[in-house]
Each structure stands twice: as structure tokens, then as C-alpha cells.
Design an enzyme around this catalytic site. Structure first.
Site, PDB file in Angstrom:
ATOM      1  N   ASP A   1       0.403  19.115 -21.292  1.00 52.79           N
ATOM      2  CA  ASP A   1      -0.535  18.004 -21.300  1.00 52.79           C
ATOM      3  C   ASP A   1       0.051  17.043 -22.326  1.00 52.79           C
ATOM      4  OD1 ASP A   1      -2.562  16.205 -21.646  1.00 52.79           O
ATOM      5  OD2 ASP A   1      -4.087  17.664 -22.240  1.00 52.79           O
TER       6      ASP A   1
ATOM      7  N   TYR B   1       0.851  -1.211   0.000  1.00 52.65           N
ATOM      8  CA  TYR B   1       0.000   0.000   0.000  1.00 52.65           C
ATOM      9  C   TYR B   1       0.874   1.244   0.000  1.00 52.65           C
ATOM     10  CZ  TYR B   1      -3.904   3.072   1.180  1.00 52.65           C
ATOM     11  OH  TYR B   1      -4.851   4.056   1.165  1.00 52.65           O
TER      12      TYR B   1
ATOM     13  N   HIS C   1     -22.822  12.255 -25.849  1.00 55.60           N
ATOM     14  CA  HIS C   1     -22.400  11.341 -26.926  1.00 55.60           C
ATOM     15  C   HIS C   1     -22.201   9.914 -26.429  1.00 55.60           C
ATOM     16  CE1 HIS C   1     -18.935  13.144 -25.029  1.00 55.60           C
ATOM     17  NE2 HIS C   1     -18.171  12.154 -25.443  1.00 55.60           N
TER      18      HIS C   1
ATOM     19  N   PHE D   1      -7.858  19.751 -24.422  1.00 50.52           N
ATOM     20  CA  PHE D   1      -8.590  18.511 -24.666  1.00 50.52           C
ATOM     21  C   PHE D   1      -9.868  18.542 -23.814  1.00 50.52           C
ATOM     22  CE2 PHE D   1      -9.587  14.050 -23.617  1.00 50.52           C
ATOM     23  CZ  PHE D   1      -9.938  13.653 -24.887  1.00 50.52           C
ATOM     24  N   ASP D   2     -10.901  17.783 -24.236  1.00 45.95           N
ATOM     25  CA  ASP D   2     -12.230  17.862 -23.574  1.00 45.95           C
ATOM     26  C   ASP D   2     -12.167  17.707 -22.064  1.00 45.95           C
ATOM     27  OD1 ASP D   2     -12.477  17.294 -26.216  1.00 45.95           O
ATOM     28  OD2 ASP D   2     -13.681  15.483 -25.940  1.00 45.95           O
TER      29      ASP D   2
ATOM     30  N   ALA E   1       0.076  13.622 -23.096  1.00 44.33           N
ATOM     31  CA  ALA E   1      -0.350  12.232 -23.348  1.00 44.33           C
ATOM     32  C   ALA E   1       0.442  11.630 -24.516  1.00 44.33           C
ATOM     33  CB  ALA E   1      -1.848  12.203 -23.660  1.00 44.33           C
TER      34      ALA E   1
ATOM     35  N   LYS F   1      -1.602   6.496 -23.476  1.00 38.87           N
ATOM     36  CA  LYS F   1      -1.171   6.731 -24.861  1.00 38.87           C
ATOM     37  C   LYS F   1       0.319   6.386 -24.961  1.00 38.87           C
ATOM     38  CE  LYS F   1      -5.043   9.352 -24.507  1.00 38.87           C
ATOM     39  NZ  LYS F   1      -5.770   9.597 -23.257  1.00 38.87           N
TER      40      LYS F   1
END
Ligand code: F0G
Length: 459
Positions: free
Chosen positions: A216, A72, A451, A125-126, A218, A259
Site C-alpha cells: 500500500d 473513452y 468523525h 490504513f482506515d 501511497a 500523495k
């Protein structure tokens, strides 16, 4: 004649996928209420919904899984991963999280210290935009205008328009800018890269006005490979060296490891030197992600990621990866299909507004094309357009997206050129009967992120 590289790997394990008949697909789509998100994956032959968490791990990664230390607190796997991230970024502080949006949830509210502050990005990004707004801040996009002209070549369509960025800093006042976020590559506009030169200028602006600069990242390794291929000053640099220089220009790295980390789940936060921010981020990590030495990941996940991050920077892998995307892009472009050009790093973006001018934005031309490509060959893609954008929170009117994309995202190390040929043929035959395609209306629409769960009918 363009050439494309062969894969620098061979196949050691396979997963069966099933071809279905057109009649079966019609039934599957009907049962999914004409929403590809609602399909069971066995109904899909080639899945290009996303490149996120859908790639293949290597034998070395599967081997590393067995070495996971599931303690842990203070897991050996945590320290191993921390050391790899330090080696790649040079940053001092590291916190694992369950995926990219976990990193956004932990860090962005700490930067948005008061309600009404701003984040400026080449393009949010969203999920990043959602976390900016949840933190009570506003998101401003300042990508270069060339990005919106899909037919004209520009080597770095992900670049920030630095003049527009500075204008925004001045008009909103520097003390109201919570952070500058460079999305590398720029997913929403076609996986387009940012140049090192542009990043350097943005970094100078951030320093001048004392604003934290976030990457960001990714798809940071794909971005570094594009820099090597396209930026004259960098042709002879090694990819990890380019990546290191990218990080040298920024302060904080938010990573969706699903990614370029080459794993199926995971993410992390890396911070250069701001110890106070690191401490505050650790405090937020405990209730939302987990104890700071696991952050929502199993020890084995951290092992696989430690290996994946290094494999993800290998040049032969990256060259082939970018070549696969370029291969599909070239096949479609040669057939006259409007795509974001040049190809991005992870996906081909097809402009469905141009394909179906007879379908209005609020009848979702992108979704119409995506559904038809599924019916044609069992290929699942994703709409990135007005369906995804949703409604104005106040007026409840449908918002119109500047692009109606069908995104064909290529999972890493998963499909061959032969699969991509099938995809290209499917898109071409849908293109030939584009005039017959029909728009969609809602049978059920959820108030947020519609969506994912929408039920739709043809007009
Ligand atoms: N930033 C970028 C640029 C992304 O593309 C994504 C995810 C995230 C952050 C969030 O990361 O999914 O691990 O929480 N993009 C996926 C996609 C979902 O399909 O493009 P996450």
C-alpha cells in the site's frame, strides 16, 4: 544544531489565503458544530487536515494537462502513464482507478476468496481496513512494538514484527491468509517508514507460505528516501533504484496517487505477473471505476500523474519534503510537546493523551486540541484517535484508540517554513493552557464514519 534544506523550487503562481480574527473563528467553529471537517475552507488559514490531493502541481504537470487524450478507450494518456508505472515498478500489468480506495475495492475482494480469511499488515490504513472487512475478511496489524513508544528513536517504526507475522500465519493457517499488506510509509502510526531489510524478510515469509505480498504505497517515494538516509546498505543508491528494489519484493502495488503521485486526484493498481488476477481486476474495474483505460480518471489526470510520479522520485524534492516535516517536528519537540519521534514523512503526530490526561478518551482529547489550535491561529489539523475509531459494531460502546493523535499533515510544495513557524507557535500556546481544555460530547453522531459529520458540544 539540526539543519534544514531550502526548497528546490520557486513560486510561479499563488493562491490567496485569508487570516481571520479569533472572534470570526469562534463563530466559524460554532457553525461547524465544533467539527473541523464541517468548516468551509475559506475559514482556514493553514490547512493541515491532510496531505492527500492537497499539494501543488508543477509547471510541467500543468503543461501536461493540455495533452490529455480524452478518448473513452485506448487513450494515449493511459499508455503514457502505464509506461511510467512500468518503468518505476517493473510490474507488467496496470489499471488506473479514481483514488487509493478504488484500488482496494477492486483488488481486496479478489484475494479474500472465502469469507473469514485474514490480511496481515504492519498497520492497515482506515480505508484499507474498511475494504478488508467489506470483503468479509479480518485485518491483523503486526507493527513492531517500538512504534508505540513515541519518545524513543527508531529509524523504521513502520517495520513489520516478522515473528508476530509468522505466528499469525501459522495459527490462522497459511491457506487462510488472503494477503500481506505493507503500508509504506505507515500512515496511522506517524508516517513511519519500513526498511528494505524488513521488507525483504516479509517477502521471504510471503514466498515461504505462498501468500501474495501487497504494497500500500501511497507514500512509497518518501519511504524510499528514508531508506536512503537511514539504511546503511542504501546510502549510495539512487531513490528510483531503491523504489525498484521495494517493488521487486512484492507482487501487487496499490497506489493512492494523491500523495506521492503529486496530483489532486488519482490512483492505480499495478500487478507484477499474475495475469489471472489482472484480468479479474479489470472485470471489477468496469462497473466500479470505469473502462480499464481510464478507471475514473480524465485523460488529463493521467498525463499530470505520469509527470508527477517522476517528479515525486526526485531526490532534492524528497529531501526538502522530509525536512519540512522534520522542521515542524523539531520545533514542537524542542518546546516539550509530545510527538511521534522521529518525524514521519508526511505529517507530525502530536500525542494529545499526554497533553490532556484530564480528558477521557470518550470525550476526545485529540479533537479538543485540534479545535483549540484552529481557534488560536486558523490552522486546521485532524484528530486520529478515539473519535475516528468509532464504536464496537456489536456492543455500540466507544472504542478506545491506543493513541489520541492530532495529525499535522503537510501538503507537498504548498507551504513555507514561515507557515510552519506559525503552526508551531499556535500549538505551543495551546500547550501552555492545556489544563483548561475541555472534552466534547455528541449532539449528533452518524452510525458510520462519525468523525466526518459529527456535531459536537463542549462538556
Ligand atoms: N492507503 C494509505 C496509506 C492512505 O494514507 C490512504 C489515504 C489510502 C490508502 C486511501 O487512499 O484517499 O486516495 O482513497 N489517506 C488519506 C489521509 C485520506 O488523509 O491520510 P485515497
Amino acid at each position: 544544531m539540526e539543519t534544514f534544506s531550502a526548497p528546490p523550487y520557486r513560486i510561479k503562481m499563488v493562491e490567496a489565503i485569508k487570516q481571520t480574527t479569533r472572534k470570526e473563528r469562534e463563530e466559524y467553529l460554532r457553525k461547524a458544530y465544533n467539527n473541523l471537517f464541517l468548516l468551509p475552507s475559506e475559514a482556514v488559514y493553514i490547512d493541515l487536515l491532510t496531505d492527500s490531493g492537497t499539494g501543488a502541481m508543477s509547471d510541467a504537470q500543468w503543461g501536461a494537462l493540455m495533452q490529455g487524450d480524452e478518448a473513452y478507450a485506448g487513450s494515449r494518456s493511459f499508455y503514457r502513464l502505464r509506461d511510467v508505472v512500468h518503468k518505476i515498478t517493473g510490474y507488467h500489468y496496470f489499471i488506473p482507478v479514481h483514488q487509493g480506495r478504488g484500488a482496494e475495492h477492486v483488488v481486496l475482494p479478489l484475494l479474500a476468496k472465502r469469507p473469514g480469511m485474514y490480511f496481515i499488515s504492519n498497520m492497515h490504513f482506515d480505508t484499507t481496513r474498511a475494504h478488508v472487512e467489506l470483503a468479509g475478511a479480518h485485518a491483523i496489524d503486526c507493527v513492531i512494538p517500538e512504534c508505540r513508544d513515541i519518545h524513543t528513536y527508531h529509524p523504521f517504526k513502520g517495520n513489520m514484527d516478522t515473528a508476530a507475522c509468522e505466528e499469525n500465519i501459522l495459527s490462522k493457517k497459511p491457506e487462510n491468509i488472503a494477503g500481506i499488506i505493507m503500508t509504506m510509509t505507515n500512515n496511522s502510526a506517524g508516517g513511519q517508514p519500513v526498511s528494505l531489510e524488513n521488507l525483504r524478510s516479509v517477502s521471504a515469509l510471503a514466498k515461504k507460505y505462498r501468500i501474495p505480498l501487497l504494497i500500500d504505497g501511497a507514500r512509497y517515494a518518501e519511504n524510499a528516501c528514508f531508506i536512503k538516509q537511514r539504511e546503511a546498505a542504501c546510502h549510495s543508491m539512487a531513490i528510483p533504484e531503491i523504489a525498484r528494489e521495494m517493488f521487486d519484493h512484492a507482487d501487487i502495488f496499490l497506489m493512492s496517487a494523491k500523495k506521492d503521485g503529486l496530483v489532486n486526484i488519482g490512483g492505480f493498481i499495478a500487478i507484477r505477473e499474475d495475469e489471472a488476477l489482472f484480468r479479474a481486476a479489470q472485470v471489477r474495474t468496469v462497473p466500479y471505476e470505469g473502462f480499464p483505460t481510464y478507471g475514473g480518471l480524465a485523460g488529463r489526470d493521467m498525463e499530470a500523474l505520469a509527470v508527477g510520479l517522476e517528479e515525486g522520485l526526485e531526490e532534492p524534492f524528497l529531501v526538502h519534503r522530509l525536512d519540512q516535516v522534520r522542521y515542524l517536528c523539531t520545533s514542537l519537540r524542542d518546546a516539550g510537546i509530545p510527538v511521534q519521534y522521529p518525524a514521519g514523512g508526511h505529517a507530525v503526530f502530536v500525542d494529545c493523551k499526554e497533553i490532556c490526561p484530564h480528558i477521557p478518551f470518550d470525550r476526545f482529547p485529540g479533537q479538543a486540541v485540534c479545535n483549540e489550535v484552529y481557534l488560536e491561529a486558523g490552522v486546521r489539523t485532524v484528530e486520529v484517535g478515539s473519535l475516528l475509531l468509532g464504536r464496537d459494531p456489536e456492543t455500540r460502546e466507544n472504542l478506545q484508540s491506543p493513541f489520541e493523535w492530532m495529525r499535522l499533515s503537510i501538503p507537498r510544495r504548498t507551504y513555507t517554513y514561515a507557515h510552519l513557524d506559525i503552526v508551531a507557535r499556535a500549538v505551543c500556546s495551546v500547550y501552555e493552557r492545556r489544563h483548561a481544555l475541555k472534552g466534547l460530547v455528541f449532539e449528533y453522531e452518524s452510525p458510520v464514519l462519525r468523525h466526518f459529520t459529527a456535531r459536537m458540544n463542549y462538556e
